[in-house]
Design a protein around this motif. Structure first.
Motif, PDB file in Angstrom:
ATOM      1  N   HIS A  40       0.824  -1.212   0.000  1.00  0.00           N
ATOM      2  CA  HIS A  40       0.000   0.000   0.000  1.00  0.00           C
ATOM      3  C   HIS A  40       0.858   1.263   0.000  1.00  0.00           C
ATOM      4  N   ASP A  41       1.871   1.316   0.855  1.00  0.00           N
ATOM      5  CA  ASP A  41       2.721   2.509   0.958  1.00  0.00           C
ATOM      6  C   ASP A  41       3.510   2.777  -0.314  1.00  0.00           C
ATOM      7  N   LEU A  42       3.905   1.736  -1.005  1.00  0.00           N
ATOM      8  CA  LEU A  42       4.675   1.909  -2.230  1.00  0.00           C
ATOM      9  C   LEU A  42       3.803   1.922  -3.479  1.00  0.00           C
ATOM     10  N   SER A  43       2.483   1.817  -3.288  1.00  0.00           N
ATOM     11  CA  SER A  43       1.517   1.791  -4.397  1.00  0.00           C
ATOM     12  C   SER A  43       1.852   0.694  -5.404  1.00  0.00           C
ATOM     13  N   THR A  44       2.097  -0.490  -4.884  1.00  0.00           N
ATOM     14  CA  THR A  44       2.389  -1.637  -5.737  1.00  0.00           C
ATOM     15  C   THR A  44       1.399  -2.751  -5.430  1.00  0.00           C
ATOM     16  N   THR A  45       1.449  -3.778  -6.239  1.00  0.00           N
ATOM     17  CA  THR A  45       0.600  -4.942  -5.986  1.00  0.00           C
ATOM     18  C   THR A  45       1.265  -5.828  -4.931  1.00  0.00           C
ATOM     19  N   ALA A  46       0.476  -6.744  -4.399  1.00  0.00           N
ATOM     20  CA  ALA A  46       1.009  -7.677  -3.402  1.00  0.00           C
ATOM     21  C   ALA A  46       2.107  -8.549  -4.015  1.00  0.00           C
ATOM     22  N   ALA A  47       1.927  -8.935  -5.281  1.00  0.00           N
ATOM     23  CA  ALA A  47       2.929  -9.775  -5.949  1.00  0.00           C
ATOM     24  C   ALA A  47       4.270  -9.053  -6.071  1.00  0.00           C
ATOM     25  N   GLU A  48       4.225  -7.748  -6.331  1.00  0.00           N
ATOM     26  CA  GLU A  48       5.473  -6.983  -6.446  1.00  0.00           C
ATOM     27  C   GLU A  48       6.127  -6.778  -5.079  1.00  0.00           C
ATOM     28  N   SER A  49       5.325  -6.682  -4.040  1.00  0.00           N
ATOM     29  CA  SER A  49       5.906  -6.467  -2.708  1.00  0.00           C
ATOM     30  C   SER A  49       6.582  -7.728  -2.171  1.00  0.00           C
ATOM     31  N   ILE A  50       6.227  -8.877  -2.721  1.00  0.00           N
ATOM     32  CA  ILE A  50       6.884 -10.127  -2.309  1.00  0.00           C
ATOM     33  C   ILE A  50       8.368 -10.084  -2.663  1.00  0.00           C
ATOM     34  N   TRP A  51       8.724  -9.345  -3.711  1.00  0.00           N
ATOM     35  CA  TRP A  51      10.132  -9.202  -4.079  1.00  0.00           C
ATOM     36  C   TRP A  51      10.936  -8.549  -2.967  1.00  0.00           C
ATOM     37  N   VAL A  52      10.305  -7.678  -2.195  1.00  0.00           N
ATOM     38  CA  VAL A  52      10.999  -7.029  -1.075  1.00  0.00           C
ATOM     39  C   VAL A  52      11.423  -8.075  -0.058  1.00  0.00           C
ATOM     40  N   VAL A  53      10.499  -8.964   0.306  1.00  0.00           N
ATOM     41  CA  VAL A  53      10.809 -10.002   1.294  1.00  0.00           C
ATOM     42  C   VAL A  53      11.783 -11.019   0.712  1.00  0.00           C
ATOM     43  N   SER A  54      11.640 -11.354  -0.559  1.00  0.00           N
ATOM     44  CA  SER A  54      12.575 -12.297  -1.187  1.00  0.00           C
ATOM     45  C   SER A  54      13.996 -11.743  -1.192  1.00  0.00           C
ATOM     46  N   ALA A  55      14.138 -10.470  -1.525  1.00  0.00           N
ATOM     47  CA  ALA A  55      15.466  -9.847  -1.509  1.00  0.00           C
ATOM     48  C   ALA A  55      16.023  -9.804  -0.092  1.00  0.00           C
ATOM     49  N   TYR A  56      15.169  -9.529   0.867  1.00  0.00           N
ATOM     50  CA  TYR A  56      15.589  -9.498   2.269  1.00  0.00           C
ATOM     51  C   TYR A  56      16.090 -10.877   2.707  1.00  0.00           C
ATOM     52  N   GLN A  57      15.336 -11.910   2.406  1.00  0.00           N
ATOM     53  CA  GLN A  57      15.726 -13.261   2.805  1.00  0.00           C
ATOM     54  C   GLN A  57      16.986 -13.712   2.080  1.00  0.00           C
ATOM     55  N   LEU A  58      17.141 -13.353   0.821  1.00  0.00           N
ATOM     56  CA  LEU A  58      18.357 -13.688   0.086  1.00  0.00           C
ATOM     57  C   LEU A  58      19.566 -13.009   0.708  1.00  0.00           C
ATOM     58  N   THR A  59      19.405 -11.769   1.128  1.00  0.00           N
ATOM     59  CA  THR A  59      20.491 -11.048   1.790  1.00  0.00           C
ATOM     60  C   THR A  59      20.897 -11.744   3.087  1.00  0.00           C
ATOM     61  N   ILE A  60      19.929 -12.208   3.853  1.00  0.00           N
ATOM     62  CA  ILE A  60      20.227 -12.918   5.108  1.00  0.00           C
ATOM     63  C   ILE A  60      20.983 -14.214   4.821  1.00  0.00           C
ATOM     64  N   VAL A  61      20.559 -14.973   3.824  1.00  0.00           N
ATOM     65  CA  VAL A  61      21.221 -16.242   3.490  1.00  0.00           C
ATOM     66  C   VAL A  61      22.667 -16.006   3.059  1.00  0.00           C
ATOM     67  N   VAL A  62      22.885 -15.024   2.206  1.00  0.00           N
ATOM     68  CA  VAL A  62      24.237 -14.725   1.745  1.00  0.00           C
ATOM     69  C   VAL A  62      25.115 -14.280   2.909  1.00  0.00           C
ATOM     70  N   SER A  63      24.546 -13.485   3.807  1.00  0.00           N
ATOM     71  CA  SER A  63      25.303 -13.034   4.984  1.00  0.00           C
ATOM     72  C   SER A  63      25.680 -14.208   5.882  1.00  0.00           C
ATOM     73  N   CYS A  64      24.733 -15.127   6.074  1.00  0.00           N
ATOM     74  CA  CYS A  64      25.026 -16.293   6.918  1.00  0.00           C
ATOM     75  C   CYS A  64      26.130 -17.151   6.309  1.00  0.00           C
ATOM     76  N   CYS A  65      26.113 -17.313   5.005  1.00  0.00           N
ATOM     77  CA  CYS A  65      27.173 -18.081   4.342  1.00  0.00           C
ATOM     78  C   CYS A  65      28.520 -17.395   4.520  1.00  0.00           C
TER      79      CYS A  65
END
Length: 83
Positions: A40-65
């Motif tokens: 809602h805040d970024l005026s995007t669809t729910a499907a597009e906002s999932i990319w935010v969480v996917s990028a966040y989780q990918l960053t965490i995985v790379v950091s842990c490695c």
């Protein structure tokens, strides 16, 4: 002869590990709960906002490695925990 840490330090290390695991589970859960607000805040669809969480989780995985590799390379000679 005893293995590992003495009892007081053993309890503190177990507590630290428990808190770390709790935060690792809780952190992405909070990010997933906020998806509708992010969309809602970024005026995007729910499907597009999932990319935010996917990028966040990918960053965490790379950091842990990276942290694992760093810990293994700086291990005390003769220790077996990083092998």
């Amino acid at each position: 002869m005893s293995d590992g840490l003495p009892v007081p330090e053993r309890y503190w290390s177990a507590l630290t590990i428990w808190l770390g695991i709790t935060m690792a589970v809780l952190d992405p859960a909070v990010a997933n709960v906020t998806l509708p607000t992010i969309a809602h805040d970024l005026s995007t669809t729910a499907a597009e906002s999932i990319w935010v969480v996917s990028a966040y989780q990918l960053t965490i995985v790379v950091s842990c490695c990276r942290w694992r590799r760093s810990a293994a390379s700086s291990a005390i000679a003769g220790s077996t925990w990083a092998e």
